[in-house]
Design a protein around this motif. Sequence first.
Motif, short mmCIF file in Angstrom:
data_model
loop_
_atom_site.label_atom_id
_atom_site.label_comp_id
_atom_site.label_asym_id
_atom_site.label_seq_id
_atom_site.Cartn_x
_atom_site.Cartn_y
_atom_site.Cartn_z
N TYR A 116 0.82 -1.18 0.25
CA TYR A 116 -0.15 -0.36 -0.40
C TYR A 116 0.41 0.81 0.10
N PRO A 117 1.87 1.49 -0.59
CA PRO A 117 2.66 2.38 -1.18
C PRO A 117 2.09 3.74 -1.38
N SER A 118 1.24 3.74 -1.95
CA SER A 118 -0.08 5.42 -2.58
C SER A 118 -0.36 5.22 -0.91
N VAL A 119 -1.27 4.27 -0.25
CA VAL A 119 -1.62 4.86 1.30
C VAL A 119 -0.81 5.70 2.33
N LEU A 120 0.22 4.72 2.45
CA LEU A 120 1.70 5.30 3.41
C LEU A 120 1.53 6.42 2.27
N ALA A 121 1.38 6.90 1.21
CA ALA A 121 2.43 8.64 1.11
C ALA A 121 1.02 9.33 1.57
N ARG A 122 -0.18 9.13 1.91
CA ARG A 122 -1.15 10.11 2.19
C ARG A 122 -1.47 10.25 3.27
N LEU A 123 -0.12 9.28 4.35
CA LEU A 123 -0.62 9.60 5.75
C LEU A 123 0.18 10.39 6.71
N GLY A 124 0.87 10.93 6.39
CA GLY A 124 1.95 11.63 7.24
C GLY A 124 2.99 11.42 7.83
N PRO A 125 4.04 11.85 8.87
CA PRO A 125 4.56 11.35 8.92
C PRO A 125 5.01 10.11 10.04
N HIS A 126 5.88 9.00 9.35
CA HIS A 126 5.63 7.58 10.35
C HIS A 126 7.14 7.03 9.93
N LYS A 127 7.50 5.94 10.23
CA LYS A 127 8.39 5.05 10.38
C LYS A 127 7.50 3.61 10.49
N THR A 128 7.73 2.69 9.44
CA THR A 128 7.62 1.31 9.64
C THR A 128 8.53 0.28 9.68
N GLY A 129 8.33 -1.11 10.17
CA GLY A 129 9.26 -2.42 10.05
C GLY A 129 8.62 -3.42 10.09
N LYS A 130 8.71 -3.98 9.74
CA LYS A 130 8.24 -6.01 9.06
C LYS A 130 6.45 -5.73 9.98
N GLY A 131 5.41 -5.30 9.46
CA GLY A 131 4.33 -5.18 10.19
C GLY A 131 3.86 -4.37 11.15
N CYS A 132 4.88 -3.17 11.96
CA CYS A 132 4.36 -2.46 12.56
C CYS A 132 4.58 -0.79 11.86
N LEU A 133 3.36 -0.01 12.29
CA LEU A 133 3.73 1.08 11.79
C LEU A 133 4.17 2.09 12.68
N TYR A 134 4.68 3.32 12.79
CA TYR A 134 4.83 4.01 13.59
C TYR A 134 4.64 5.20 13.66
N LEU A 135 3.74 5.69 14.50
CA LEU A 135 3.58 6.93 14.62
C LEU A 135 3.46 7.16 15.95
N LYS A 136 4.37 8.79 15.96
CA LYS A 136 3.71 9.91 16.84
C LYS A 136 2.90 10.73 17.53
N ARG A 137 2.13 10.44 17.12
CA ARG A 137 1.01 11.80 17.11
C ARG A 137 -0.30 11.29 16.41
N LEU A 138 -1.24 11.16 16.67
CA LEU A 138 -2.43 10.62 15.75
C LEU A 138 -2.26 12.38 15.26
N ASP A 139 -2.83 12.68 15.90
CA ASP A 139 -3.35 15.05 14.94
C ASP A 139 -2.58 14.75 13.71
N ASP A 140 -0.93 14.21 13.77
CA ASP A 140 0.13 14.67 12.75
C ASP A 140 -0.57 13.52 11.25
N ILE A 141 -1.26 12.58 11.43
CA ILE A 141 -0.95 11.76 10.21
C ILE A 141 -2.76 11.90 9.71
N ASP A 142 -2.69 11.77 8.86
CA ASP A 142 -4.21 11.60 8.22
C ASP A 142 -5.04 10.22 8.52
N GLU A 143 -6.18 10.46 9.49
CA GLU A 143 -6.80 9.24 9.79
C GLU A 143 -7.69 8.46 8.12
#
Length: 146
Positions: free
Chosen positions: A96-123
């Motif tokens: 899902y690269p196009s969805v991740l491109a819309r998400l906002g600031p994040h990091k990823t790793g083996k099935g894990c999505l790392y988010l600092k704050r929910l207010d910073d991402i596209d819900e």
Amino acid sequence: MATPKQPVTVPTDASVDDFLAAVPDDRRRADAQRLCALLGDITGEPPVMWGPSIVGFGSYRYTYENGRTGDWPLVGFSPRKQQLVVYLVGGFEERYPSVLARLGPHKTGKGCLYLKRLDDIDESALRELVDRTVRVHKGVDRASQG
């Protein structure tokens, strides 16, 4: 002969509300409670503690190539000290690269999505990733890309 190791990350009777209320950082606690409600809304499943620190929704059975099987939440999260960790389908970065491109600031790793704050991402992007993960784990959306 050695006794097979029992998995630690299994559903427990521990209180999700108590676990989330004990998150020390006010902002992380508020984000965790909001994420819990969001995942429950998307999955239609109640939150359940999996092990001491993962809040999971629903479950599915997986089988490794070596034949080992286990159970895991359809989707889950853990409010860690540095970030929220959302447990999604393995390989979601490639699926899902196009969805991740819309998400906002994040990091990823083996099935894990790392988010600092929910207010910073596209819900809506997060909702889509969670929905697609659930669909894949239920066997409804095996080949989805995009």
